[in-house]
Design a protein around this motif. Structure first.
Motif, short mmCIF file in Angstrom:
data_model
loop_
_atom_site.label_atom_id
_atom_site.label_comp_id
_atom_site.label_asym_id
_atom_site.label_seq_id
_atom_site.Cartn_x
_atom_site.Cartn_y
_atom_site.Cartn_z
N SER A 51 0.83 -1.22 0.00
CA SER A 51 0.00 0.00 0.00
C SER A 51 0.85 1.25 0.00
O SER A 51 0.48 2.27 -0.59
CB SER A 51 -0.92 -0.01 1.22
N SER A 52 2.00 1.20 0.67
CA SER A 52 2.87 2.37 0.71
C SER A 52 3.52 2.66 -0.63
O SER A 52 4.02 3.76 -0.85
CB SER A 52 3.96 2.18 1.78
N ARG A 64 1.84 2.21 -3.59
CA ARG A 64 0.79 2.47 -4.57
C ARG A 64 0.33 3.92 -4.45
O ARG A 64 0.47 4.55 -3.40
CB ARG A 64 -0.38 1.53 -4.37
N GLU A 102 -2.43 7.06 -4.32
CA GLU A 102 -3.66 7.24 -3.54
C GLU A 102 -4.89 6.78 -4.30
O GLU A 102 -5.82 6.19 -3.73
CB GLU A 102 -3.80 8.71 -3.15
N ASP A 116 -5.02 4.35 -6.62
CA ASP A 116 -5.05 2.89 -6.65
C ASP A 116 -5.51 2.32 -5.30
O ASP A 116 -6.28 1.36 -5.25
CB ASP A 116 -3.67 2.35 -7.00
N ASN A 117 -5.04 2.92 -4.20
CA ASN A 117 -5.46 2.45 -2.89
C ASN A 117 -6.94 2.69 -2.64
O ASN A 117 -7.60 1.91 -1.94
CB ASN A 117 -4.63 3.13 -1.78
N TRP A 167 -4.95 -3.86 -1.87
CA TRP A 167 -3.52 -3.89 -2.13
C TRP A 167 -3.08 -5.16 -2.85
O TRP A 167 -2.07 -5.17 -3.56
CB TRP A 167 -2.74 -3.76 -0.82
N ILE A 186 -3.81 7.55 2.87
CA ILE A 186 -2.97 6.37 2.97
C ILE A 186 -1.64 6.56 2.26
O ILE A 186 -0.63 5.92 2.60
CB ILE A 186 -3.71 5.15 2.39
N ALA A 212 0.88 5.28 5.06
CA ALA A 212 1.46 3.95 4.80
C ALA A 212 2.98 3.99 4.68
O ALA A 212 3.66 3.20 5.36
CB ALA A 212 0.82 3.33 3.56
#
Length: 314
Positions: free
Chosen positions: A69-70, A72, A74, A76-77, A82, A279, A283
Motif C-alpha cells: 500500500s505504501s 501504490r 492514492e 489505486d489504494n 492492495w 494512505i 502507509a
C-alpha cells in the motif's frame, strides 16, 4: 576360617565399574540433553512446522499489505485492495517515499527517534548490567532492601509519573528536549532491566567467580571478562525489547517533546490529523517506522534465540 578348619566362602564383590556412580553434574546435564532432544523432535514434527508456517503467514500478511500500500498511489489504494498489485506490478513505485522523505518534518523526526532510542537503550543496558551484577554477587549494606525497592518500582504505572516529572523537567530546563525524553525512558526502563539481569547473573555458578577471584581477578575484570559474555543472551534480549519500547512510544514523547524534538510516532500522528485518512502519507511513514526495529531484531535474533533456548532446557 572357622573353628572346624573349613574355609568360609564369601560371595564375590561386585566391581564398581559395573555400575558407575554418576557425578554431581550428570543428572542435570542429562536432563538438559533430554530437554533439548525433546524440543528438537517437537520442532521437527511436520504438523508443528505447518502450524508455525501458518502463524508466520498470518503475522507477515499485514506487513506485506502495508508495504504494498505504501508503494501504490492514492487513487489505486482508493479503488481496490492492495493484493491487486501482485498481479499488476506496474502500480508499485517509490514516489510516496520520495515525497515523504522530502518533508523536512519527517526527516527531522526520524533523526530525533534515533537520538532518543539509541542512547536510551545503551544507558539502560549499561546501568542495568552493572546494577544487576552488584545485586547478584556483591555484598553491601542494604542490598536486599534496595533490591526490593527496585522490584516495587515495577508496579508503578508510567502515567503516575508524567505530571510530577514534567514539573521537575520544567524547573530543570529539560522539558521539550530530547534529553528530557531520554532521561524519562531511562528512569522507567531501569527497574525491569535490573530485575531481569540480576536474576540472570545470579544463575552463574559461584565456583566460576570464586575461581576467577583466586586467580587474582578484580570485580571489574570478572564483570567484563566473565559475567558479560555469559550474560550476552539476556543483554541482547533486553536491548531488543528496550529499543522497541522506546522506538514505538508516543505517550511520553507526546508530552515531553516539542515540535523540534518530536520523534517519528508523534510526527506521523500530526500528519494523520493534518491529512486525515491519506494512505499515501500514512502507509510509507508507518512502514518507515518499522524498518529500523526490523533491522535491530534480525541483527540480534541469534543472541535472542540463544537466550530462549537456554531457558527452555534448564
Amino acid at each position: 576360617m572357622s573353628g572346624h578348619g573349613t574355609i568360609e566362602r564369601r560371595p564375590p564383590r561386585r566391581s564398581a565399574a559395573v555400575h558407575p556412580i554418576p557425578g554431581p553434574s550428570a543428572p542435570s546435564s542429562g536432563r538438559r540433553r533430554r530437554g533439548g532432544n525433546r524440543l528438537a523432535r517437537l520442532l521437527s514434527n511436520s504438523l508443528v512446522q505447518g502450524a508455525l508456517i501458518l502463524v508466520a503467514l498470518v503475522w507477515i500478511t499485514p506487513l506485506a499489505g502495508l508495504l504494498i500500500s505504501s508503494m501504490r498511489s492514492e487513487g489505486d489504494n482508493a479503488s481496490d485492495g492492495w493484493w491487486t498489485a501482485l498481479t499488476d506490478p506496474s502500480q508499485l513505485s517509490l514516489d510516496n517515499y520520495g515525497a515523504l522523505l522530502k518533508d523536512s518534518g519527517i526527516a527531522e523526526a526520524f533523526g530525533n527517534t534515533l537520538l532518543i532510542s539509541v542512547p536510551t537503550t545503551a544507558l539502560v543496558v549499561a546501568i542495568a548490567a552493572l546494577a544487576g551484577y552488584a545485586f547478584a554477587w556483591l555484598e553491601f549494606p542494604g542490598r536486599d532492601a534496595l533490591f526490593l525497592v527496585v522490584v516495587g518500582l515495577l508496579v508503578v504505572p508510567v502515567q503516575i509519573g508524567l505530571l510530577p516529572v514534567a514539573k521537575l523537567f520544567g524547573a530543570m530546563g529539560l522539558f521539550g528536549t530530547v534529553a528530557g525524553v531520554v532521561l524519562f525512558h531511562v528512569a522507567y526502563g531501569l527497574p525491569f532491566a535490573i530485575f531481569l539481569l540480576r536474576n540472570y547473573f545470579a544463575e552463574i555458578p559461584r565456583e566460576m567467580l570464586e575461581a576467577a577471584r583466586m586467580d587474582g581477578g578484580g570485580e571489574w575484570r570478572i564483570f567484563s571478562r566473565l559475567v558479560l559474555p555469559l550474560g550476552r543472551p539476556a543483554i541482547a534480549s533486553l536491548a531488543i525489547f528496550q529499543f522497541l519500547w522506546v522506538w514505538n512510544d508516543m505517550l511520553v514523547a507526546l508530552l515531553f517533546a516539542d515540535s523540534e524534538s518530536q520523534p517519528l510516532t508523534v510526527a506521523l500522528q500530526s500528519q494523520m490529523r493534518q491529512f486525515g485518512s491519506n494512505i499515501g502519507v500514512l502507509a510509507p511513514g508507518a512502514f518507515l517506522s518499522l524498518v529500523v526495529p526490523l533491522i535491530v531484531f534480525f541483527a540480534f535474533q541469534r543472541h535472542f534465540v540463544q537466550g530462549v533456548m537456554a531457558g527452555s532446557v534448564k
